[in-house]
Design a protein around this motif. Sequence first.
Motif, short mmCIF file in Angstrom:
data_model
loop_
_atom_site.label_atom_id
_atom_site.label_comp_id
_atom_site.label_asym_id
_atom_site.label_seq_id
_atom_site.Cartn_x
_atom_site.Cartn_y
_atom_site.Cartn_z
N GLN A 35 19.74 -55.21 -63.41
CA GLN A 35 20.18 -54.32 -62.34
C GLN A 35 21.67 -53.99 -62.40
OE1 GLN A 35 18.00 -54.63 -59.06
NE2 GLN A 35 19.17 -53.27 -57.81
N HIS A 36 22.48 -54.90 -62.92
CA HIS A 36 23.92 -54.62 -62.98
C HIS A 36 24.21 -53.41 -63.86
CE1 HIS A 36 23.21 -57.05 -66.59
NE2 HIS A 36 24.27 -56.45 -67.08
N ARG A 37 23.29 -53.05 -64.74
CA ARG A 37 23.50 -51.91 -65.63
C ARG A 37 22.91 -50.62 -65.08
NH1 ARG A 37 20.33 -54.05 -70.35
NH2 ARG A 37 19.82 -51.86 -70.34
N LEU A 38 22.23 -50.68 -63.95
CA LEU A 38 21.49 -49.54 -63.45
C LEU A 38 22.17 -48.89 -62.25
CD1 LEU A 38 17.88 -50.95 -63.78
CD2 LEU A 38 19.08 -49.42 -65.33
N ASP A 39 23.32 -48.27 -62.47
CA ASP A 39 23.92 -47.53 -61.38
C ASP A 39 23.25 -46.16 -61.28
OD1 ASP A 39 25.00 -46.49 -63.67
OD2 ASP A 39 27.07 -46.82 -63.15
N LEU A 40 23.61 -45.40 -60.29
CA LEU A 40 22.92 -44.14 -60.01
C LEU A 40 22.99 -43.12 -61.14
CD1 LEU A 40 23.90 -43.57 -56.28
CD2 LEU A 40 21.75 -44.41 -57.20
N ILE A 41 24.08 -43.13 -61.90
CA ILE A 41 24.22 -42.12 -62.94
C ILE A 41 23.85 -42.64 -64.33
CG2 ILE A 41 25.89 -40.74 -61.69
CD1 ILE A 41 28.11 -42.06 -63.30
N ALA A 42 23.35 -43.87 -64.40
CA ALA A 42 22.87 -44.39 -65.68
C ALA A 42 21.68 -43.54 -66.12
CB ALA A 42 22.46 -45.85 -65.54
#
Length: 131
Positions: A35-42
């Motif tokens: 989840q730490h890699r999954l921001d909104l613009i990923a």
Amino acid sequence: MSADGEARSHWFDDEAGPVVRPYAMTRGRTRHAAQHRLDLIAVVVAEPRADDADTDGSLSPEHVDIVALCREAPQSVAELAAELNLPIGVVRVLVGDLVDNDLVHVNRPVPPAELPDESVLRDVINGLRAL
């Protein structure tokens, strides 16, 4: 109870049809290890082996929908949530599952702090013009 005296299930909405709660889609999980890699613009991109996702019985319909959208074109996490009409948190968990199964990978945008400074770019352009 409804007006005709029959008990109505709270799992059914006349306008929306059967209702599936978000926690049911994620099996009660609110976070995923990635989840730490999954921001909104990923940006989520389908892997070549994602063509088998339609026949994989272990995937939920939402997983299959995410893979199908990403197969058409890479999608941001926000775009997936909007297209599937799901909460961002649910999409993050589902995408994390797909990453674990090697059906998609996530490309993160370059953070603004790591982008080159505008003055450096101007110096490079001026240097190239001077050649």
